[in-house]
Design a protein around this motif. Structure first.
Motif, PDB file in Angstrom:
ATOM      1  N   ARG A   1      76.582  37.891  18.825  1.00  0.00           N
ATOM      2  CA  ARG A   1      78.025  37.895  18.622  1.00  0.00           C
ATOM      3  C   ARG A   1      78.807  38.058  19.922  1.00  0.00           C
ATOM      4  N   TRP A   2      78.130  38.433  20.987  1.00  0.00           N
ATOM      5  CA  TRP A   2      78.822  38.673  22.252  1.00  0.00           C
ATOM      6  C   TRP A   2      78.812  37.445  23.160  1.00  0.00           C
ATOM      7  N   LEU A   3      78.246  36.335  22.694  1.00  0.00           N
ATOM      8  CA  LEU A   3      78.046  35.176  23.558  1.00  0.00           C
ATOM      9  C   LEU A   3      78.553  33.918  22.865  1.00  0.00           C
ATOM     10  N   SER A   4      79.358  33.114  23.581  1.00  0.00           N
ATOM     11  CA  SER A   4      79.805  31.822  23.061  1.00  0.00           C
ATOM     12  C   SER A   4      78.779  30.762  23.452  1.00  0.00           C
ATOM     13  N   VAL A   5      78.327  29.985  22.465  1.00  0.00           N
ATOM     14  CA  VAL A   5      77.265  29.008  22.690  1.00  0.00           C
ATOM     15  C   VAL A   5      77.803  27.612  22.395  1.00  0.00           C
ATOM     16  N   ILE A   6      77.644  26.710  23.365  1.00  0.00           N
ATOM     17  CA  ILE A   6      78.104  25.333  23.189  1.00  0.00           C
ATOM     18  C   ILE A   6      77.192  24.602  22.211  1.00  0.00           C
ATOM     19  N   ALA A   7      77.784  23.826  21.338  1.00  0.00           N
ATOM     20  CA  ALA A   7      77.024  23.094  20.331  1.00  0.00           C
ATOM     21  C   ALA A   7      76.090  22.081  20.976  1.00  0.00           C
ATOM     22  N   ARG A   8      75.003  21.800  20.257  1.00  0.00           N
ATOM     23  CA  ARG A   8      73.989  20.874  20.742  1.00  0.00           C
ATOM     24  C   ARG A   8      74.584  19.493  21.035  1.00  0.00           C
ATOM     25  N   THR A   9      75.506  19.033  20.194  1.00  0.00           N
ATOM     26  CA  THR A   9      76.082  17.702  20.381  1.00  0.00           C
ATOM     27  C   THR A   9      76.802  17.555  21.712  1.00  0.00           C
ATOM     28  N   SER A  10      77.291  18.671  22.256  1.00  0.00           N
ATOM     29  CA  SER A  10      77.969  18.619  23.561  1.00  0.00           C
ATOM     30  C   SER A  10      76.993  18.831  24.706  1.00  0.00           C
ATOM     31  N   SER A  11      76.153  19.849  24.600  1.00  0.00           N
ATOM     32  CA  SER A  11      75.265  20.165  25.718  1.00  0.00           C
ATOM     33  C   SER A  11      74.179  19.113  25.918  1.00  0.00           C
ATOM     34  N   PHE A  12      73.782  18.420  24.831  1.00  0.00           N
ATOM     35  CA  PHE A  12      72.717  17.420  24.956  1.00  0.00           C
ATOM     36  C   PHE A  12      73.225  16.110  25.562  1.00  0.00           C
ATOM     37  N   ARG A  13      74.519  16.044  25.864  1.00  0.00           N
ATOM     38  CA  ARG A  13      75.013  14.890  26.625  1.00  0.00           C
ATOM     39  C   ARG A  13      74.473  14.885  28.042  1.00  0.00           C
ATOM     40  N   PHE A  14      74.064  16.067  28.506  1.00  0.00           N
ATOM     41  CA  PHE A  14      73.601  16.193  29.896  1.00  0.00           C
ATOM     42  C   PHE A  14      72.075  16.157  29.933  1.00  0.00           C
ATOM     43  N   ARG A  15      71.515  14.942  29.746  1.00  0.00           N
ATOM     44  CA  ARG A  15      70.063  14.798  29.686  1.00  0.00           C
ATOM     45  C   ARG A  15      69.445  14.562  31.052  1.00  0.00           C
ATOM     46  N   ASP A  16      70.224  14.122  31.993  1.00  0.00           N
ATOM     47  CA  ASP A  16      69.680  13.798  33.312  1.00  0.00           C
ATOM     48  C   ASP A  16      69.216  15.079  34.003  1.00  0.00           C
ATOM     49  N   PRO A  17      67.912  15.214  34.329  1.00  0.00           N
ATOM     50  CA  PRO A  17      67.426  16.442  34.991  1.00  0.00           C
ATOM     51  C   PRO A  17      68.105  16.709  36.332  1.00  0.00           C
ATOM     52  N   ALA A  18      68.686  15.646  36.935  1.00  0.00           N
ATOM     53  CA  ALA A  18      69.330  15.827  38.243  1.00  0.00           C
ATOM     54  C   ALA A  18      70.810  16.171  38.121  1.00  0.00           C
ATOM     55  N   VAL A  19      71.288  16.430  36.901  1.00  0.00           N
ATOM     56  CA  VAL A  19      72.704  16.721  36.721  1.00  0.00           C
ATOM     57  C   VAL A  19      73.103  17.958  37.520  1.00  0.00           C
ATOM     58  N   ASP A  20      74.284  17.928  38.096  1.00  0.00           N
ATOM     59  CA  ASP A  20      74.793  19.048  38.879  1.00  0.00           C
ATOM     60  C   ASP A  20      75.300  20.143  37.929  1.00  0.00           C
ATOM     61  N   ILE A  21      74.763  21.340  38.067  1.00  0.00           N
ATOM     62  CA  ILE A  21      75.148  22.458  37.198  1.00  0.00           C
ATOM     63  C   ILE A  21      76.636  22.770  37.329  1.00  0.00           C
ATOM     64  N   LEU A  22      77.207  22.577  38.506  1.00  0.00           N
ATOM     65  CA  LEU A  22      78.643  22.798  38.674  1.00  0.00           C
ATOM     66  C   LEU A  22      79.438  21.851  37.772  1.00  0.00           C
ATOM     67  N   GLU A  23      78.961  20.610  37.660  1.00  0.00           N
ATOM     68  CA  GLU A  23      79.620  19.623  36.806  1.00  0.00           C
ATOM     69  C   GLU A  23      79.518  20.033  35.338  1.00  0.00           C
ATOM     70  N   VAL A  24      78.350  20.534  34.936  1.00  0.00           N
ATOM     71  CA  VAL A  24      78.170  20.990  33.561  1.00  0.00           C
ATOM     72  C   VAL A  24      79.141  22.129  33.250  1.00  0.00           C
ATOM     73  N   GLY A  25      79.230  23.070  34.190  1.00  0.00           N
ATOM     74  CA  GLY A  25      80.126  24.206  33.989  1.00  0.00           C
ATOM     75  C   GLY A  25      81.572  23.786  33.816  1.00  0.00           C
ATOM     76  N   ARG A  26      81.998  22.843  34.650  1.00  0.00           N
ATOM     77  CA  ARG A  26      83.396  22.380  34.576  1.00  0.00           C
ATOM     78  C   ARG A  26      83.641  21.607  33.281  1.00  0.00           C
ATOM     79  N   ALA A  27      82.690  20.734  32.910  1.00  0.00           N
ATOM     80  CA  ALA A  27      82.892  19.882  31.739  1.00  0.00           C
ATOM     81  C   ALA A  27      82.863  20.676  30.437  1.00  0.00           C
ATOM     82  N   LEU A  28      81.955  21.631  30.343  1.00  0.00           N
ATOM     83  CA  LEU A  28      81.802  22.383  29.107  1.00  0.00           C
ATOM     84  C   LEU A  28      82.521  23.730  29.140  1.00  0.00           C
TER      85      LEU A  28
END
Length: 546
Positions: A187-214
């Motif tokens: 209950r203390w943590l907000s979790v992004i839904a699978r449909t959004s987080s699974f858009r980032f399948r590329d292993p080389a994706v920049d974590i900074l980009e993920v943070g900004r987008a989600l």
């Protein structure tokens, strides 16, 4: 808060070290180290404890710690040779030994509204109706303007695969899916839904980009691979603000264990995140000015202080929780946090008014549960409130409910085990304690988990096994006087008189007024024979009855 010592002062409000009136330029990590040493100056702090506090539990080398200690000493005009301010306890840790002056953080009133008649026994089923005395608190009135706490947030990305085995490809999606489902129970943590987080399948994706987008502060990434006939799953917790890895683990399985991998890995990861994210959040909060702290930051600072189990840190924890409630009166976990500090007050009799502490623990637990009945923490503190009232059977029911809501909740498993030990159900106590230790091997209450397992053995008459776990508990960082008394009892029962006398002296050094009554009031063992056996040991080694 400003701490003054010698010619220096630490100003927490503006995050400054000043010496002889001049601002000294130091790294934030060194500042946090100095604050931690000063705030815990009444005792030695271990290297592991410093790493947890300053590096948020990340793995660091001894040389990195040594470097920061050296920088801290230099900043305040000390050195390793002189050790006038920071003393090295060889092979163990450090202690701040200079005389410190500073205004302590005031603790807000813990009696919301009009006090109720103190009671050490109350209904076996708590009311879920609004508590009138809590509603009477001005901070919770209709005039209050709550500022909702902003939870930490996380995205679980699809795991990468280094293989062509179909089972690994399936696991690379199945494991993150199971983790998202389990994390959503926290209950203390907000979790992004699978449909959004699974858009980032590329292993080389920049974590900074993920943070900004989600718009998340944390990412959980993973890698599934096979090596020498084994299946390896690597998991990383990453800060999306700077790409820093906050926690990393490699899980090693046999291919034949594939059907067990999901549940085993998910339990381990969830338990680790329960520890690592709050530690990191508290570290971030300490770098902010007091005026900029939101309710969630105050909560995490309180959570970290709460587990130290001493009077001073318990008061600091309550002050943080009360400030969180002032910012957001409907913050269920902050109510639960206050209840926990009142539980600790009653357990160790900090205030001298145990019935009042018990009643306050109950009221805050009820309010937290009313606000969020499916939060494991609010259920846990309800269980602990029942423990204080001597109703351990009902307390176990609430602990079981917390564990059902979050099967990886180590605190719930530990609390259930302790209640079982007090009811003299040794096997249940040992099993619950073992589950807690397995789930959270770096838990801030690990000393209590060890001790609870030792008690399980001792009530069954298994003295040697009980001695092993009781000693581990008393020797672990954070152990308080009751844990020491259990080690004394175990050694006394085993006939280790020199060691029993050692723990007797240690207990008296920690608390001059220590008595057997302190232990038995907190742990009223159900079997009179067990109580009598333990009591005789305490008397024999100089611990008075009352």
């Amino acid at each position: 808060m400003i701490y003054r010592f010698g010619h220096c002062e630490l100003d927490l409000a503006v995050v400054e070290l000043r010496c002889n009136g001049e601002v000294v330029s130091i790294e934030p990590q060194v500042f946090r180290l100095l604050v931690y040493l000063v705030e815990h100056r009444e005792r030695m702090v271990s290297k592991d404890e410093i790493i947890e506090a300053v590096w948020s539990g990340r793995v660091v080398s001894d040389s990195a710690l040594t470097s920061r200690i050296k920088a801290a000493r230099k900043a305040i005009g000390d050195s390793g040779e002189q050790q006038r301010l920071i003393r090295t306890v060889r092979g163990q840790g450090f202690r701040f030994i200079a005389e410190v002056q500073g205004q302590e953080v005031p603790v807000a009133s813990a009696q919301p509204g009009q006090p109720l008649t103190p009671s050490t026994k109350f209904s076996t089923a708590f009311s879920t109706k609004p508590s009138t005395d809590l509603a009477a608190n001005p901070s919770e009135s209709a005039l209050a303007m709550p500022v909702p706490a902003v939870k930490p947030s996380i995205a679980v990305l699809p795991f990468a695969v280094v293989a062509v085995d179909e089972r690994q490809v399936i696991l690379a999606d199945a494991l993150p899916h199971e983790l998202i489902t389990a994390l959503a129970r926290l209950r203390w943590l907000s979790v992004i839904a699978r449909t959004s987080s699974f858009r980032f399948r590329d292993p080389a994706v920049d974590i900074l980009e993920v943070g900004r987008a989600l718009k998340v502060g944390y990412c959980l990434t993973g890698l599934v691979e096979s090596r020498a006939g084994r299946l390896l799953v690597s998991v990383d917790l990453v800060d999306t603000g700077n790409r820093n890895i906050l926690w990393s683990e490699v899980f090693d399985f046999n291919f034949s264990e594939v059907h067990d991998i999901c549940s085993s890995l998910v339990d381990s990861v969830i338990a680790a995140l329960e520890l690592q994210i709050p530690l990191h959040e508290a570290g971030l909060a300490r770098l902010r000015t007091s005026e900029s702290l939101d309710a969630w930051a105050e909560y995490h600072l309180g959570l970290q202080a709460m587990y130290h189990f001493n009077h001073r840190d318990n008061a600091m924890a309550e002050a943080h929780f009360q400030r969180a409630l002032k910012l957001d009166p409907h913050f269920a976990r902050a109510h639960a946090g206050v209840s926990f500090t009142r539980f600790q007050d009653a357990l160790l009799n900090y205030s001298g008014d145990v019935p009042a502490a018990i009643e306050s623990a109950r009221r805050y637990a009820e309010r937290g549960y009313e606000l969020d009945p499916v939060d494991p923490f609010t259920n846990l503190v309800l269980g602990r409130a029942h423990h204080l009232a001597g109703d351990f059977e009902t307390g176990i029911v609430w602990c079981d409910r917390a564990n059902t809501l979050s099967p990886s909740y180590a605190q719930g498993q530990y609390s259930r085990g302790l209640a079982s030990a007090i009811l003299c159900r040794g096997q249940d106590a040992m099993e619950s304690a073992e589950r807690a230790i397995t789930l959270s091997p770096l838990d801030p209450l690990l000393y209590a988990m060890y001790s609870s397992r030792g008690l399980g053995h001792l009530v069954l008459g298994e003295v040697e096994a009980g001695l092993h776990w009781a000693e581990r508990g008393a020797l672990s960082p954070g152990a308080h006087v009751i844990i020491v008394l259990i080690a004394l009892i175990a050694n006394g029962l085993a006939g280790n008189e020199p060691r029993a006398w050692f723990w007797a002296r240690d207990a008296k050094n920690r608390r001059a007024d220590v008595t057997a009554a302190l232990l038995f009031r907190s742990f009223p063992f159900a079997d009179p024979a067990v109580r009598e056996r333990f009591s005789k040991v305490l008397t024999r080694f100089g611990i008075p009855t009352s």
